[in-house]
Scaffold this active site. Structure first.
Site, short mmCIF file in Angstrom:
data_model
loop_
_atom_site.label_atom_id
_atom_site.label_comp_id
_atom_site.label_asym_id
_atom_site.label_seq_id
_atom_site.Cartn_x
_atom_site.Cartn_y
_atom_site.Cartn_z
N TYR A 20 -20.00 -53.16 0.99
CA TYR A 20 -21.25 -52.65 0.44
C TYR A 20 -21.91 -51.68 1.40
CZ TYR A 20 -23.71 -55.61 3.71
OH TYR A 20 -24.17 -56.18 4.87
N PHE A 32 -29.79 -48.86 5.10
CA PHE A 32 -30.29 -49.93 5.96
C PHE A 32 -29.20 -50.88 6.40
CE2 PHE A 32 -31.03 -51.39 1.60
CZ PHE A 32 -30.45 -52.65 1.61
N ASP A 33 -28.03 -50.86 5.74
CA ASP A 33 -26.94 -51.75 6.15
C ASP A 33 -25.66 -51.31 5.47
OD1 ASP A 33 -25.66 -53.85 7.42
OD2 ASP A 33 -26.33 -55.37 6.00
N ILE A 52 -29.09 -62.39 -2.01
CA ILE A 52 -30.19 -62.06 -2.90
C ILE A 52 -29.77 -62.27 -4.36
CG2 ILE A 52 -31.30 -60.46 -1.28
CD1 ILE A 52 -30.10 -58.15 -2.95
N TYR A 78 -35.53 -58.65 -1.83
CA TYR A 78 -36.19 -59.42 -0.78
C TYR A 78 -37.65 -59.73 -1.09
CZ TYR A 78 -31.99 -58.86 1.93
OH TYR A 78 -30.70 -58.92 2.36
N PHE A 95 -27.29 -50.88 -3.88
CA PHE A 95 -26.10 -51.32 -3.16
C PHE A 95 -24.88 -50.70 -3.81
CE2 PHE A 95 -29.11 -54.73 -2.31
CZ PHE A 95 -28.96 -54.91 -0.95
#
Length: 122
Positions: A20, A32-33, A52, A78, A95
């Site tokens: 992802y 962010f990731d 999540i 979140y 994502f």
């Protein structure tokens, strides 16, 4: 690389393996990731609240080999608090997810791996 997804979706409690990249669509798609950047696929048991809510629902709908964008509104991400410092409060998240594989062996014994089953014909 694009490939034809396989039929079927992962059942609840299967260990799924995916890649992802997470971005913030309201902040110019800031990343962010990313498991891809780490070259380290992410795994979790689907439908068990280890991730999540948007992932438990979205990835459960995917086929093996499928790649899609999951857009998760904050109640499915979140929440109101976010996940500081990278994810602000009430953030919608995108994502880019690829479902690589899943293992649908089910532990029946309560002692990890003592008795397991996998349905082959239903």
């Amino acid at each position: 690389e694009s490939k034809e997804p396989e039929l079927g979706s992962p059942p609840t409690n299967s260990k799924v393996i995916c890649h992802y990249t997470g971005t913030l669509p309201d902040q110019n798609d800031e990343k962010f990731d990313s498991s891809r950047d780490r070259n380290d696929p992410f795994s979790f048991k689907i439908g068990t609240s280890q991730v999540i809510k948007g992932w438990d629902i979205g990835i459960a709908s995917m086929k093996k080999g499928e790649r899609c964008i999951l857009r998760c509104a904050y109640p499915y991400a979140y929440g109101e608090a976010g996940s500081p410092p990278r994810i602000p409060p009430k953030a919608t998240l995108d994502f880019d997810v690829e479902l690589i594989e899943w293992d649908d062996w089910q532990d029946l014994s309560g002692a990890e791996g003592s008795i397991s089953r996998k349905i082959v014909v239903q």
